[in-house]
Design an enzyme around this catalytic site. Structure first.
Site, PDB file in Angstrom:
ATOM      1  N   ARG E 105      19.213  27.258  19.205  1.00  0.00           N
ATOM      2  CA  ARG E 105      20.444  27.188  20.014  1.00  0.00           C
ATOM      3  C   ARG E 105      21.153  28.544  20.079  1.00  0.00           C
ATOM      4  O   ARG E 105      21.576  28.992  21.139  1.00  0.00           O
ATOM      5  CB  ARG E 105      21.368  26.084  19.451  1.00  0.00           C
ATOM      6  N   LYS E 140      37.126  42.188  31.843  1.00  0.00           N
ATOM      7  CA  LYS E 140      37.318  40.737  31.723  1.00  0.00           C
ATOM      8  C   LYS E 140      36.125  40.135  30.981  1.00  0.00           C
ATOM      9  O   LYS E 140      35.368  39.320  31.529  1.00  0.00           O
ATOM     10  CB  LYS E 140      37.518  40.118  33.101  1.00  0.00           C
ATOM     11  N   LYS E 172      47.569  51.011  36.491  1.00  0.00           N
ATOM     12  CA  LYS E 172      47.604  49.821  37.339  1.00  0.00           C
ATOM     13  C   LYS E 172      49.020  49.538  37.825  1.00  0.00           C
ATOM     14  O   LYS E 172      49.969  50.226  37.439  1.00  0.00           O
ATOM     15  CB  LYS E 172      47.039  48.633  36.561  1.00  0.00           C
ATOM     16  N   GLU E 202      45.169  52.683  40.459  1.00  0.00           N
ATOM     17  CA  GLU E 202      45.073  51.554  41.377  1.00  0.00           C
ATOM     18  C   GLU E 202      46.106  51.737  42.484  1.00  0.00           C
ATOM     19  O   GLU E 202      47.283  51.952  42.188  1.00  0.00           O
ATOM     20  CB  GLU E 202      45.341  50.264  40.576  1.00  0.00           C
ATOM     21  N   ASP E 223      42.848  48.260  45.691  1.00  0.00           N
ATOM     22  CA  ASP E 223      43.024  46.897  45.223  1.00  0.00           C
ATOM     23  C   ASP E 223      43.203  45.906  46.364  1.00  0.00           C
ATOM     24  O   ASP E 223      44.145  46.013  47.152  1.00  0.00           O
ATOM     25  CB  ASP E 223      44.250  46.836  44.302  1.00  0.00           C
TER      26      ASP E 223
END
Lengths: 287, 287, 287, 287, 287, 287
Positions: E105, E140, E172, E202, E223
């Protein structure tokens, strides 16, 4: 014939053994062995049980020696789970003299402790031979040593109860005190527990037992009941749940408890009170 | 008056306690408490010694409760090192019901084990009262628990021997077997050990003892000597080295061994054989 | 002949080396080597001392290479503890090109630092040759590197003082400030320290020294005393305790300090100020 | 005005500090402080720079004290990054006497080492004032201490080069030896490196430099070039890439190197050779 | 030809695999395998892709099997990075039956997840074939799995963006909100970032883009711009910075985005949304 | 009413969150935030679900913010387990600007992933409403994330199957291949499993099912059976064991599977294929 107990994989104890060796060596290392023995010096020795005992933890002990000397040669004279007589040789080792003497205490501490648990378990198991009762340990284990202690109980011929808070539901008196009685507690637990989880409840009276049986549980822990009461409880259960006796079990009364017909007898003393077996390691004389 | 024993700093056990709790919770957590108790539910309870015992490990146990409930309130009734009677309340706790019941086993396992070691030590210490002998533990400790067990011996009124291979030289029979006799071993060790390190040697005969005294050591471990021989050994040493009796010490013979005049009596059984004290935790009835 | 210094077991540094490599690789790995070298590419190279130095940390450095290439072949040209001339080859390596270049910095950082400590120690040891004085390091070590730095001092021909707060008692001025004078401090420490623990006290004046000798200690640290005062202090001690000079020791004055007759000279600079030895690793030209 | 250097978050050093304290306490704890000081005893003291230095590592040092005494009170007299004169008080502390003395060495070792790195950096930075050159450290850091050492360079007014193998491409002589010249190496690296990764190459001759400029790189490391050659190299680059001087930089020649017009001067010695600053901690006299 | 993706060294995943196995075994071990299979029993089986997929994580998966059976024999049928058809055999294994079934597994979870990421990446890469656009992942990622997920993207033919907060500057919208506009932000970042660090910003509008280009950046993140706007932005950049499209990229629109001429397309979904590939492990029938 | 799902204690995820933050900060820290934001700068922002989703992992996400800013203020708008609409605010945070932006990704990665699992579970649970079937996850979890993923399934209204190899017996086809049929396998498992351990067997045909029922098991996993066959299997079981459907379950067929009358439907996709929910964090405009 006793089925082979569920073993441990080295992954389950290698890190514990490593930490134990590192702790013992500290930053300064083995001051004595390093001062007295040459780096390349080879020695041989034998591990012996000084008292009659069931051997348990041999691979764990060898793991300690091997972490300090990966080339260690070991000849095993009495396998894991064997019953050794006093003075019996368990294994003969040959390897770096420094490694043998530096790993000795870590190895023997583990072997002695686990053999102590296994031997105590074996002795109880023998006393209940011929009954349906299995001897099991509890969660009264020592930090970091639980998996090994549970294993030693298996080697002793016993079985395991819960390993932690995570692998079964066990409703005890303190829970009942807070959630209003047996039926309500079982109901809440049943709703929450997954389908692969068993549910046991501790009861102290026949009334509580009846209440538990009425709502249905997988097992009942009959707490501190004298043999006569135990017998009545077992009858009352009538096979609808597994019965466990717990509390105040000693070698002297365990047979009587077993005779009451319970399925399981749980004994905390196995993991918090069984004395270590005296294990010795003697170097062979040099020829 | 007994001087306060050298304490532990939380840094020395917090991680052990954390790992023990994490082990017990596992991935699924406390299936029982989580099912039966509401998250915000508060409860109160009392820790009690079920048998007469010296209290040891109270802060360690409270650390377990506090890791699950940082807001726990604890009132200590019997301080660390106190002698509790059977049934005596040690501490009253108040906090999250879930935390109290989930931390209970980890806390009590540690408190019971350490109090067991302290109590066994205390009992031996009492038996040698009036002699010069101090009771000390050995390196026969359990992996990861050594610092705590050594501490429990101090709380019991005993003292500590080496903590590991790193903090003193102790030449034992296996070393002697490999390096050709007492004088040569001591000479090698002396050359290697730093100036802040003490040197002890294990001897089994008066001949070995004489040889050790001739070259000079800080301490001699008189191994498995019967009282009469011990007495002669102590006389022979005449205060030129510290004398330690070891091997086969039991509560029954410890006074006789002490009467032989040794400075130190080392007892492995304190850390690998002393049974845990039975400690209970009972929730207060809800008013 | 200088006795072989007490060695390190790989268990004492493998984890440090592993963490150092993992830190250097990060999540993205060796961007340069991975881009330029084929996975199976083999290379050979030589580790060289760029300056005259005592070799220390060779096994630790090889451990770094081997963790990235377990099949590494290494031929050692100058053993641990040897004195290398400028440009001398220490070892010839052959293995995965990627592993050689990715482990290089971790290996050389450790080898350079430890050889730096050993070399600085050796130089001081040579300056005190012919006196009874031993050069020792202090606890002024770097986090996580203490055991290795202490070892490097041994390889340099020095000896070790305490490794930590745990392995001896050393009463310093700050302690005295809090507990009311030499005699009281020694009395308290003596009562608390185990029988295998040595006790040293730092004194700044002959008055403090007299007080210490009156109550009896294993060693006295003569703090920042000029040579003339040192000499008087050593005479005063008259062999009843070990004498240690400390504070303001430099290569320039160490011989004079040693000539004062002290047993031990402790030098913090060895572990917090000795510059690393410049060590190079050059790939062999491809034939 | 010097911009505030990029700081560290406690998460980046708390674990290192904890391990350092745990190492120093060992299993037996602070034998001296525990013997001499009462558990509740409070003391106050001052951290002082014994030599002129740039303060670096103050929060890290306080973190050590606070781990042993969470209630510690600290008054900071000279902030991180300030330039202290000899004898200047850095901080005044008040808290548990045991904690102050047990954490002292861990705290001061870190503070002294980091201030040493920052001070050495500052001194180089001052020598290149008025030029375009920035002083940067290298990957010649110590295991586990890299992030802190890099930070100390920032506090000293320097900047950081790569932190590890992972955060930029740096093609060195050993790489070139294996992959057939500058152009091929750059080509391979360019293809492999991500779009957020810079690429630097080490060159030893103007021919190599020309080859590098022809294929295009972000930076060139001009290895061990004498000032005259450096100057020609910088001209040749003509602003098309960042220029870095490296190899054999000393306080004596750094200004001359900077005068050659390079953008960056990298100095390994800052992290493997800068001596620790002597930092003291003296308890206040008790009133 | 697709260049070989930058690989992982086992040091980068061995510990993750070990922890995963230890988690799965828990304290009780593999209850099923241990009950049904004899310790020495040998078995053989095949790993198969149940769906068409790019193979990724094979060495990681084998590492899991080998940690439980160091003697495992593995024959690899489809190498890392190969494109498997549905049902294709990836590897044939032979070893301890218990180890095969206990590691299955852990091994398959990793292989399935990483192949899922690689396959999703490959599919996007194919859709942008013929354009200059490279597919990259984002931060992410999942805790502890970032390095492996980034690697899977490389195996899928994509490239990597930043690995963490540490390896590049990316300004950002939230940063801009706090520090007063594009120009000021870039100025501050430029002053702080080291010379080996790239800087990206960004932007959401052409005005912001112009402002960024005016102060100069290494890359611009465009963006959530629709294709027409993207195209104008790319023209505006005119090769002076690297262009990255991000936000709302799907398999359906990725080709259109690429056609706008951006250099890089970043897709968070690759690491937080790509479903695992269904991988099976079937034991060979016993002959 | 859905009972509150079994929660997690912070002890079960704090270390994972810490490691995730440390990974993201690396040695260099948050290059962007540290460059652009002043240390003491305060900001406020809101976490929002960008898509309709069940909120899961809020405390875990807050734990990330709090580890970087212990003084963080959080106002929770939608509690754990709530169903958020697209754009709904989940929580409003106020604290250190640097901490908010440095913890953002770790927090949102966890919140998005766990909400993704919970949402996917909820959707399946809704599809089987009105049947007896419970939706459960499998062991197809990601390394280190299993406990959290299992928790997310509970928050989604599902239940948990085994957590690991340790907490129940599940005999699968690979086991049967090796140990000679259903009856023998169950017999061996029954003998080995403890009394608190449930036993399930995977069957593919009605013949295997009959064999399993004949020897008695707690649960049967009906593998990949089409609805008609499932229905016959459930009838055959007749309540004597718990029935589980597994294999090939999709949102499209889950209702049909549930309608067959099984007790449990296990879906590996929930933990290895459910896409993360898109969660945003937007700073409030500064007034």
């Amino acid at each position: 014939m006793r089925p082979a107990p569920q073993p441990l994989h080295p992954l389950q104890y290698e890190e514990l053994v490593r930490r134990s060796l590192v702790e013992d060596l500290g930053a300064a290392g083995d001051r004595t062995g390093d001062a007295l023995l040459a780096p390349g010096e080879v020695a041989a020795g034998r591990i012996r049980m000084r008292r009659p005992a069931r051997v348990c933890g041999l691979e764990v002990a060898l793991c300690a020696f091997r972490q300090l000397d990966p080339a260690l040669e070991a000849e095993i004279a009495l396998a894991e789970g064997a019953d050794a007589e006093a003075g019996a040789e368990i294994a003969a080792l040959r390897g770096s003299a420094r490694a043998l003497l530096a790993a000795e205490r870590t190895a023997l501490n583990l072997l002695g402790h686990l053999s102590g648990v296994a031997t105590a378990t074996r002795d109880l198991v023998r006393r209940v031979a011929g009954t349906r009762a299995r001897i099991v340990g509890t969660r009264k284990t020592l930090p970091g040593l639980g998996a090994l202690q549970k294993y030693a109980i298996r080697v002793g011929g016993g079985a395991n109860h819960r390993f932690g808070l995570y692998d079964a539901v066990l409703i005890k008196d303190n829970h009942l005190a807070l959630c209003g009685g047996v039926a309500e507690a079982v109901r809440r637990a049943r709703r929450s527990a997954g389908h692969m989880v068993k549910l046991e409840i501790e009861v102290e009276t026949l009334e509580q037992l009846d209440e538990a049986l009425a709502v249905g549980v997988d097992a009942v822990l009959l707490d501190n009941m004298p043999p006569a009461l135990l017998r009545r409880a077992v009858e009352r259960v009538g096979g609808c749940a597994l019965t466990e006796a717990s509390g105040g079990i000693t070698p002297d009364n365990v047979a009587e408890v077993a005779a009451a017909g319970v399925d399981v007898i749980s004994v905390g003393w196995l993991t918090h009170g069984a004395p270590a077996v005296d294990v010795g390691f003697d170097l062979d004389p040099i020829r």
